[in-house]
Design a protein around this motif. Structure first.
Motif, short mmCIF file in Angstrom:
data_model
loop_
_atom_site.label_atom_id
_atom_site.label_comp_id
_atom_site.label_asym_id
_atom_site.label_seq_id
_atom_site.Cartn_x
_atom_site.Cartn_y
_atom_site.Cartn_z
N THR A 1 -17.16 29.09 -50.38
CA THR A 1 -16.09 29.28 -49.41
C THR A 1 -15.04 28.19 -49.60
O THR A 1 -15.33 27.12 -50.13
N LYS A 2 -13.84 28.48 -49.15
CA LYS A 2 -12.76 27.49 -49.23
C LYS A 2 -13.15 26.24 -48.44
O LYS A 2 -12.87 25.12 -48.87
N GLU B 1 -17.87 15.39 -53.44
CA GLU B 1 -18.80 15.15 -54.54
C GLU B 1 -18.04 14.72 -55.80
O GLU B 1 -18.46 13.80 -56.51
N GLU B 2 -16.92 15.40 -56.09
CA GLU B 2 -16.14 15.07 -57.29
C GLU B 2 -15.52 13.68 -57.19
O GLU B 2 -15.51 12.94 -58.17
N ASN C 1 -15.52 28.11 -58.05
CA ASN C 1 -15.69 26.68 -58.31
C ASN C 1 -16.41 26.45 -59.63
O ASN C 1 -17.42 27.10 -59.92
N HIS C 2 -15.88 25.53 -60.43
CA HIS C 2 -16.57 25.13 -61.65
C HIS C 2 -17.68 24.16 -61.26
O HIS C 2 -17.40 23.09 -60.73
N ARG C 3 -18.93 24.55 -61.52
CA ARG C 3 -20.07 23.70 -61.17
C ARG C 3 -19.94 22.33 -61.83
O ARG C 3 -20.11 21.30 -61.19
N ASP D 1 -13.14 22.70 -50.28
CA ASP D 1 -12.16 21.69 -49.90
C ASP D 1 -12.78 20.47 -49.22
O ASP D 1 -12.10 19.46 -49.06
N SER D 2 -14.04 20.55 -48.85
CA SER D 2 -14.66 19.38 -48.20
C SER D 2 -15.81 18.85 -49.05
O SER D 2 -15.67 17.86 -49.76
#
Length: 123
Positions: A104-105, A115-116, A82-84, A109-110
């Motif tokens: 983790t996936k 957040e994004e 994941n890109h922080r 995915d949640s």
């Protein structure tokens, strides 16, 4: 006595949408690849080496939950790089190993996606 129109409802479902893009995961991916050319970076050996390096640095441990990332494929505990800070096509952010964390996936995915989405709404 006026007769009821009975044939319009079945026909409405067959009309293709004129606005927006086609629905479905395949169509969504195709749309994103066309509008976000940097997505091709994820298919390179360079990216594969970088993500593996991040996994090894983090001992295959989720940096958000502390869970061991031992799954494969679509398992919830599969490791994800994941890109922080979302890179949005910025090569400096994309290729910076210090901007990559193992999660983790399930978390990716949640929690991270939520957040994004929240950050995008607040812009």
């Amino acid at each position: 006595m006026a007769s009821k129109l009975k044939t319009i409802k079945p026909l409405v479902g067959t009309i293709k949408p004129l606005v927006g893009r086609p629905k479905g995961e395949k169509a969504r991916d195709q749309h994103r690849r066309g509008n976000q050319p940097w997505r091709a970076w994820y298919k390179t050996q360079r990216w594969e080496r970088l993500r593996r390096k991040a996994f090894e640095r983090d001992d295959y441990t989720c940096q958000r939950s502390g869970e061991i990332c031992g799954g494969t494929g679509n398992d919830p505990n599969t490791p994800v790089a994941n890109h922080r800070k979302p890179h949005r096509g910025d090569p400096a952010l994309f290729w910076d190993i210090n901007n990559i964390e193992t999660v983790t996936k399930r978390i990716h995915d949640s929690l991270i996606q939520a957040e994004e989405r929240k950050a995008e709404r607040e812009q």
